[in-house]
Scaffold this active site. Structure first.
Site: not given
Ligand code: DGL
Length: 267
Positions: A11-12, A44, A75-77, A190-192
């Site tokens: 992830d990020s 993102g 991470c979806n992004t 978004c996984t956050h």
């Molecule tokens: N956790 C990331 C996701 O699922 C995004 C966070 C970011 O923008 O870096 O998209």
């Protein structure tokens, strides 16, 4: 290199930990290697071509260095942009992705009004539009991009609480009333965001189902690994690598809570 082939979770930042906690329940004996490209956070906000290039290069290095048995792009992004390119570049490696849970939301909604809360990058992706066209044409899907929520989740988890007002401002657009119907599902794309779900519940103008895909991702990892599982624990701690090389006490504490020890920066 470690003795055992780890499962890499990417992830990020701390968002992939929402997937890690589900994965541990199903695969308690696997060795985990958590990789956060926090030097690129927030992903993102990136333009698509340089982000895709960055992710391809990063994985070229990671797969050689750590030889994971599978990689979970938590991470979806990242995955909605580079999932296909990563698989094409590494055809022998198993990637498990994370995409907005639009299909399950469309199957479950009673009102037909669904919102997708995500980063601006995920909201812009052709991948996301294709999911809507393929699985949710019978629904009204509202895409809500947030510039701030991933950073709010990072902050909150490191022990600096974010105000109700700041969170409410980011989720308000998810709630739609139309012809006597109301949004009944908000996809956490978004996984956050699942780390903030309890706060969202309190701030929502009416109750909705906040859809977190982490459990489904963990089950997919189990399917992909098949019999390639470890059946005994090891005493070596699971590690986390953060590309920025940051090593604050709050990050170390947070990672320790998820069973991870922060690796020293490479050089
Ligand atoms: N956790 C990331 C996701 O699922 C995004 C966070 C970011 O923008 O870096 O998209």
């Amino acid at each position: 290199m470690q003795d055992r082939q780890p499962i890499l979770i990417f992830d990020s930042g701390i968002g992939g930990l929402t997937v890690l906690r589900e994965l541990r329940l199903l695969l308690p004996y696997e060795t985990i290697l958590y990789v956060a490209d926090d030097a690129g956070f927030p992903l993102g906000d990136w333009e698509e071509p340089p982000l895709k290039e960055r992710l391809l290069q990063l994985f070229d290095g990671l797969l050689v260095r750590f030889q994971p048995k599978a990689s979970v792009i938590a991470c979806n992004t990242a995955f909605t942009l580079a999932g296909e390119a990563l698989r094409a570049a590494q055809p022998d490696h198993a990637f498990v992705g994370t995409v907005p849970a639009i299909k399950p939301a469309a199957e479950r909604t009673a009102s037909g009004l669904v919102s997708v809360l995500a980063t601006p990058g995920t909201v812009r992706r052709a991948y996301t539009k294709n999911l809507i066209d393929s699985f949710a044409t019978q629904c009204h899907v509202r895409l809500v991009g947030s510039d701030a929520l991933a950073a709010h989740a990072e902050q909150e988890l490191r022990g600096e609480p974010v105000s109700d007002e700041a969170l409410k401002a980011e989720i308000d657009a998810c709630f739609l009333e139309k012809d006597g119907r109301r949004t009944d599902i908000v996809v956490l794309a978004c996984t956050h965001y699942p780390f903030l779900a309890n706060r969202f519940r309190k701030l929502a103008p009416w109750p909705v189902d906040w859809l977190d895909p982490a459990g489904a991702i963990a089950r997919q990892v189990v399917r992909v690994l098949g019999d390639d599982l470890y059946l005994e624990p090891v005493s070596v701690p699971d590690t986390a690598h953060f590309t920025s090389g940051q090593s604050t006490a709050s990050l170390k504490r947070l990672l320790a809570g998820f069973g991870l020890s922060l690796a020293a920066p490479k050089n």
